[in-house]
Design an enzyme around this catalytic site. Structure first.
Site, PDB file in Angstrom:
ATOM      1  N   LYS A 140     -31.316  38.254 -33.546  1.00 14.39           N
ATOM      2  CA  LYS A 140     -32.355  37.441 -33.037  1.00 14.39           C
ATOM      3  C   LYS A 140     -33.545  37.338 -34.101  1.00 14.39           C
ATOM      4  CE  LYS A 140     -35.311  36.522 -28.882  1.00 14.39           C
ATOM      5  NZ  LYS A 140     -35.532  37.255 -27.567  1.00 14.39           N
TER       6      LYS A 140
ATOM      7  N   SER B 121     -35.957  33.643 -23.891  1.00 18.57           N
ATOM      8  CA  SER B 121     -36.105  33.138 -25.542  1.00 18.57           C
ATOM      9  C   SER B 121     -34.990  33.475 -26.297  1.00 18.57           C
ATOM     10  CB  SER B 121     -37.335  33.879 -25.808  1.00 18.57           C
ATOM     11  OG  SER B 121     -36.960  35.211 -25.777  1.00 18.57           O
TER      12      SER B 121
ATOM     13  N   SER C 137     -35.117  37.254 -20.735  1.00 15.43           N
ATOM     14  CA  SER C 137     -34.758  36.478 -21.907  1.00 15.43           C
ATOM     15  C   SER C 137     -33.302  36.897 -22.372  1.00 15.43           C
ATOM     16  CB  SER C 137     -35.876  36.670 -22.816  1.00 15.43           C
ATOM     17  OG  SER C 137     -36.855  35.947 -22.702  1.00 15.43           O
TER      18      SER C 137
END
Length: 493
Positions: A78, A156, A180
């Protein structure tokens, strides 16, 4: 043999160790899949040369024997994790051009375990969002599709979820501040676990809300989550909130079953207007665990109704403090100044240009609740309610409950653009089942458990005792096996 990039981590590990597959072949299959999946916008910084270099090193290590379980396994990272020499922007314009000279602890541990980084994954800007629509790179897209709409992969960690679901990588790192990891996992038919706060180091992860943020893996199966989580965990003296505790063999804990374990069903999660599909999935999940030998009990978490407003006071407050460092002075974007502009104008213009609307909104809310006239009325009160929320869980676990079963999300994935222009509170409601776990610092996992009437994935959430990721993963595997979820998105990209 099936396409290498469609293997689970456990399957690939075994094939690598038997010599049926090389890390280079596995990595090349993933890189090919990534290049063919630009329509998903999951990978935003590709690192093929670095990936092949690490794959060759993994093959040498495998040939020498005694390689860790993650050796040779291709993963995505990420964009919130700092990676040495590779763009790390937290999906924000304000960090354009930032290439750290250091590696986050979690990504370094994966690298040291022999994992192969394929590149950086899309996300909501500074991890603020529930749909991956606030990214400076543009929207990430869910590989699941049932009509003409492009669907959100959640947020997210939307890029991470999309990449795993679309077989672009075998696992991915995510971060979870209010859901998330778990919400995107539920939207994409994958597994995502948020460990206990302090189990994974936060050092080198761009901070959103420091008392809530926690890294975790996103994978295709519970076994894969156990394998990857073990490689990500461990005490880190660089992180003052990192727990100095031994890391269990999470995979070895699987298969113990749930006979005699007590699973709680919180009555406060039965919210008005909950879709009947979510209600049925939840009831079916309880039946699956009961049939496996668990005792299902009703429990009460009375302060649940205050969790969402508490979270949306504490998280923006911490964000406003953490994001104060982005001022255009040291790194990242700096606005062009007019003649006569001073440092105040530079700060104002840089932050106005660098931060997107959602980040600006949360920074302003956070600054407001921390201001002199409102600190006690909002922030201090939210901290006190947070303590009560944690106490609810402590009481339940003290009464002998081993894990708690809830829905993971209030719906299946929705269309991109359908909620972004609505009242922001409606978007925040996507976190209604997940934020309590972060506020209490507990481990939580989302497991795919069925499809809605359109054919989109739905997930269930299990919440565990603090530091009992091993027991939580074991229970999750029982649920996974009982649900028998094997559906995959039809390739359209």
């Amino acid at each position: 043999m099936t396409q290498p990039n469609t293997l689970t981590i456990a399957q690939a590990r075994d094939a690598l160790r038997k010599g049926e597959l090389t890390a280079v072949e596995l990595t090349e299959a993933c890189l090919k899949a990534i290049d063919a999946a630009d329509a998903l916008n999951a990978f935003v910084h590709k690192t093929p040369e670095l990936a092949l270099e690490r794959a060759r090193a993994a093959d040498a290590r495998l040939a020498a024997g005694a390689a860790p379980s993650m050796c040779g396994i291709p993963v995505g990272i990420k964009d919130l994790f700092c990676t040495e020499g590779v763009a790390s922007q937290a999906a924000s314009h304000i960090l354009n051009g930032f290439r750290p000279e250091y590696e986050s602890t979690v990504s370094a541990q994966l690298r040291d375990a022999g994992a192969v980084m394929l590149g950086k994954l899309n996300m909501d800007e500074f991890a603020m969002g529930s749909s991956n629509e606030t990214s400076t790179y543009g929207d990430a897209v869910n590989p699941w599709k049932v009509d003409d709409r492009r669907l959100t992969p959640g947020g997210s960690s939307g890029g991470s979820a999309a990449a795993v679901a679309a077989d672009l990588c075998l696992g991915a790192t995510g971060t979870d501040t209010g859901g998330s990891i778990r919400q995107p996992a539920a939207f994409t038919g994958t597994v995502g676990i948020k460990p206990t706060y302090g189990r994974c180091s936060r050092w080198g992860i761009v901070a959103f809300a420091s008392s809530l943020d926690q890294a975790g893996p996103m994978t295709r199966t519970v076994r894969d989550a156990a394998i990857m989580l073990e490689a990500m965990c461990g005490h880190d003296p660089m992180d003052s909130t990192s727990a100095d505790l031994p890391v269990p063999d999470f995979e070895a804990a699987l298969g113990a079953g749930v006979k005699g374990r007590k699973i709680g069903i919180p009555r406060e999660y039965r919210m008005e207007g909950m879709p009947s599909e979510i209600e049925k999935l939840w009831a079916d999940g309880a039946d699956m665990l009961r049939d496996a030998g668990a005792e299902i009990v009703d429990i009460s978490l009375p302060h649940t109704k205050y969790a969402l407003p508490t979270y949306y006071v504490i998280a923006p407050a911490e964000a406003s403090s953490n994001l104060a460092r982005y001022d255009g002075v040291r790194y990242g974007h700096r606005a062009k100044l007019a003649q006569g502009d001073g440092i105040t104008e530079m700060y104002e213009k840089t932050r106005a240009e660098g931060f997107g609307p959602e980040v600006q909104r949360r920074v302003m809310i956070g600054t407001y609740v921390l201001s002199a006239g409102f600190y006690d009325a909002y922030y201090n009160r939210a901290r006190k309610v947070r303590t009560l929320i944690k106490r609810d869980f402590d009481t339940v676990f003290a009464d002998g409950v081993d894990a708690i079963l809830t829905p993971a999300t209030p719906s299946a994935a929705f269309g991109l653009g359908e909620m972004v222009d609505a009242d922001p509170v409606q978007m925040y409601l996507n976190d209604v089942f997940t934020v309590t776990v972060n506020l209490a610092g507990l481990p939580g996992i989302a497991v795919p458990a069925g499809l809605d009437r359109q054919g989109l994935p739905l997930g269930l959430q299990l919440i565990g005792r603090p530091w009992d990721e091993a027991g939580l993963l074991n229970t999750a595997q029982v649920l996974e096996e009982a649900a028998g979820f094997v559906s995959k998105p039809a390739k359209w990209w």
